[in-house]
Enzyme design. Structure first.
Site, PDB file in Angstrom:
ATOM      1  N   SER A  95       0.822  -1.219   0.000  1.00 45.59           N
ATOM      2  CA  SER A  95       0.000   0.000   0.000  1.00 45.59           C
ATOM      3  C   SER A  95       0.851   1.262   0.000  1.00 45.59           C
ATOM      4  CB  SER A  95      -0.939  -0.002   1.213  1.00 45.59           C
ATOM      5  OG  SER A  95      -0.201  -0.127   2.413  1.00 45.59           O
TER       6      SER A  95
ATOM      7  N   HIS B 133     -40.505  23.367 -10.200  1.00 42.29           N
ATOM      8  CA  HIS B 133     -40.583  22.569 -11.438  1.00 42.29           C
ATOM      9  C   HIS B 133     -39.831  23.235 -12.596  1.00 42.29           C
ATOM     10  CE1 HIS B 133     -43.915  20.451  -9.342  1.00 42.29           C
ATOM     11  NE2 HIS B 133     -44.241  21.686  -8.970  1.00 42.29           N
TER      12      HIS B 133
ATOM     13  N   SER C 146     -14.527  26.112 -27.191  1.00 45.05           N
ATOM     14  CA  SER C 146     -14.655  24.897 -27.979  1.00 45.05           C
ATOM     15  C   SER C 146     -13.625  24.944 -29.089  1.00 45.05           C
ATOM     16  CB  SER C 146     -16.069  24.822 -28.565  1.00 45.05           C
ATOM     17  OG  SER C 146     -16.075  24.001 -29.715  1.00 45.05           O
TER      18      SER C 146
ATOM     19  N   LYS D 242     -18.327  29.544 -28.501  1.00 41.55           N
ATOM     20  CA  LYS D 242     -18.603  28.895 -27.234  1.00 41.55           C
ATOM     21  C   LYS D 242     -17.765  29.409 -26.070  1.00 41.55           C
ATOM     22  CE  LYS D 242     -20.984  25.917 -26.416  1.00 41.55           C
ATOM     23  NZ  LYS D 242     -21.056  24.469 -26.692  1.00 41.55           N
TER      24      LYS D 242
ATOM     25  N   GLU E   9     -19.657  22.358 -14.446  1.00 46.40           N
ATOM     26  CA  GLU E   9     -19.983  21.063 -15.072  1.00 46.40           C
ATOM     27  C   GLU E   9     -19.127  19.942 -14.487  1.00 46.40           C
ATOM     28  OE1 GLU E   9     -21.261  21.434 -19.621  1.00 46.40           O
ATOM     29  OE2 GLU E   9     -19.465  22.560 -19.167  1.00 46.40           O
TER      30      GLU E   9
HETATM   31  N1  ARG Z   1      -0.989  -1.414   5.184  1.00 49.81           N
HETATM   32  C1  ARG Z   1      -1.919  -1.928   6.149  1.00 49.81           C
HETATM   33  C2  ARG Z   1      -3.269  -1.217   6.009  1.00 49.81           C
HETATM   34  O1  ARG Z   1      -3.304  -0.275   5.307  1.00 49.81           O
HETATM   35  C3  ARG Z   1      -1.395  -1.714   7.520  1.00 49.81           C
HETATM   36  C4  ARG Z   1      -1.924  -2.678   8.522  1.00 49.81           C
HETATM   37  C5  ARG Z   1      -1.451  -4.024   8.185  1.00 49.81           C
HETATM   38  N2  ARG Z   1      -1.751  -4.969   9.218  1.00 49.81           N
HETATM   39  C6  ARG Z   1      -1.645  -6.275   9.018  1.00 49.81           C
HETATM   40  N3  ARG Z   1      -1.938  -7.033  10.000  1.00 49.81           N
HETATM   41  N4  ARG Z   1      -1.289  -6.775   7.861  1.00 49.81           N
HETATM   42  O2  ARG Z   1      -4.258  -1.611   6.547  1.00 49.81           O
END
Ligand code: ARG
Length: 477
Positions: A38, A171, A292, A298, A305
């Site tokens: 992550s 309306h 445009s 335009k 939008e």
């Molecule tokens: N990167 C993990 C998350 O975003 C952190 C926690 C991970 N914990 C674990 N037990 N694998 O949730």
């Protein structure tokens, strides 16, 4: 990696599985490592991660789990890492999975085995829950500032347009005259509730999960109240299982963000209509528009939008989080790693949209004459004529019927009620006298008559603006 041949307390040379390698007999598959990582997106809360770690180490030293020297080494190491990240020299490693392990691993690399003590009495489960809450709290504070700026802009524009009359719609058909200031105050009210909702959500965000460790708490003599105080949390989360697992606070934020976007989208829709050649009520300055590539004439209201369009993705972010959460047994599950992107996306989208609106609103230029012209069409004072008859003793339903007939004549002759002659009007009721033109059929008479709290009269709008300034001070005190 096989069971460590490194002596206890060593700095593992290969950090790859250094965080959990003990139990594993082979390295993580390269694809799996990347798939489960992550760090690509959670590095955005490095600052909160470091702040949380500093508070944790400070608490551990206070209760005697770390020495003061160890605490100081950790704090200094983490501060240096923060500088490295901000200078862009920090090497983020995908094999170290997330922001937490990247920073911890670098700490150990820098300060040696003391770095390995930081994770005492803690788990990434309570660590990540803490980081998100800290991060979201900061973002809520920024979003509240943007809301306040937009609200002030609306009050400024409303103050200039207390006497500007436009048709009010139901309306999308002309209904009754309203003042433009009153219309803008309707937008203001929507944002007041949005702000209250965010502030309420902030209370539940602002609780400390740290100390819950993996799920059950920890065996060390921790002082959670102290950690909470260091991080500015109002209280600690009461239950460790709940604290590491629920993301309802993020769902609540996304719901509040969705309502903000829904409101901005409604305002956008009106601006899009009003800037069209068919309405021409308002001009948006060129700097907020684009042209445009094919049609030279335009000038498109791109900003409203786009915001109308972006509301959809924030609603999607809300649904993502609800769905993410609903099937999870206690306590932490890896599913929760998926909480971040929908939350970040909602934050970014709502911030950008509010910023655009806050810049654009004070720059809007109403076409006062055109609005007035429009209000004179569509029989906007028909209700006023009915009320005029009621005041002369006619029952409202009968008055409604009488005016309906007068409108039918107006439609046939292509004239507004005020353009019919007194004789023509008197065909429908002999209670109509010459004062009808001043008392009922002018736009000013119509708006001035709605003279009570919440009404559209210029006097009331002025008073409402004055109250709104006081309410803003209280809201953002
Ligand atoms: N990167 C993990 C998350 O975003 C952190 C926690 C991970 N914990 C674990 N037990 N694998 O949730």
């Amino acid at each position: 990696m096989t069971t460590s041949s490194n002596p206890p307390n060593s700095v593992t040379p290969d950090q790859t599985s250094g965080m959990w390698g003990g139990r594993f007999s082979e390295a993580t598959d390269a694809f799996v490592a990347e798939f489960t990582a992550s760090v690509q997106f959670d590095q955005r809360f490095y600052k909160q991660d470091i702040a949380g770690s500093i508070a944790h180490a400070t608490m551990l030293a206070k209760v005697g789990v770390l020495t003061e020297a160890e605490r100081d080494d950790i704090i200094e190491g983490l501060s240096t890492i923060r500088s490295e990240i901000e200078a862009g020299t920090f090497e983020w490693r995908i094999d170290l999975e997330d922001v937490h392990m990247n920073i911890e691993s670098r700490l150990t690399q820098r300060i040696g085995i003391t770095g390995k003590k930081l994770h005492t009495g803690r788990s990434r489960n309570d660590q990540v829950a803490t980081d998100i809450r800290l991060y979201l709290r900061d973002e809520i504070d920024d979003i509240l500032k943007l809301l306040e700026r937009l609200q002030k802009g609306l009050l400024g524009l409303a103050a200039k347009n207390v006497n500007t009359i436009m048709p009010g719609f139901t309306h999308l058909q002309t209904a009754q005259p309203v003042t433009f200031g009153h219309h803008l105050l309707a937008w203001f009210e929507m944002l007041v509730r949005d702000s209250e909702r965010l502030q309420d959500c902030r209370k539940r965000v602002n609780r400390l999960p740290l100390g819950s460790a993996a799920l059950a708490g920890t065996t060390y003599p921790i002082d959670r109240a102290y950690t909470a105080e260091l991080l500015g949390f109002e209280a600690v989360c009461e239950n460790s299982l709940d604290a590491v697992s629920d993301r309802d606070f993020a769902i609540e934020f996304n719901a509040a963000a969705s309502l903000i976007m829904m409101h901005l989208s409604r305002m956008s829709e009106e601006l899009i209509l009003w800037t069209s050649a068919q309405f021409k009520f308002v001009n948006i300055p060129d700097r907020f528009c684009t042209g445009s590539s094919i049609m030279p004439q335009k000038k498109n209201p791109d900003v409203p939008e786009l915001i109308r369009g972006k509301s959809g993705r924030v609603f999607g972010d809300l649904i993502s989080l609800l769905t993410l959460m609903k099937g999870q047994p206690l306590a932490y599950n890896k599913d929760n790693q998926e909480d971040k992107e929908p939350l970040f996306d909602a934050i970014d989208t709502v911030r950008g949209s509010l910023m655009a609106f806050a810049d654009m609103i004070p720059a809007l230029v109403p076409n006062i004459e055109i609005m007035r012209e429009a209000a004179l069409r569509g029989f906007s004072t028909a209700t006023d004529l009915a009320d005029y008859l009621v005041k002369k003793g006619v029952a409202f339903r009968d008055a409604h019927e009488i005016v309906g007939k007068a409108v039918a004549l107006g439609v046939a002759e292509e004239k507004d009620l005020s353009e019919l002659s007194l004789e023509q009007l008197q065909q429908f009721s002999d209670l109509i006298t010459a004062d009808v033109f001043d008392k009922a059929l002018t736009l000013e008479a119509s708006v001035n008559a709605r003279d009570h709290i919440g009404g559209t009269s210029p006097k009331q709008v002025e008073a409402a603006i004055a109250r709104a300034h006081t309410r803003l001070e209280q809201l953002y005190a």
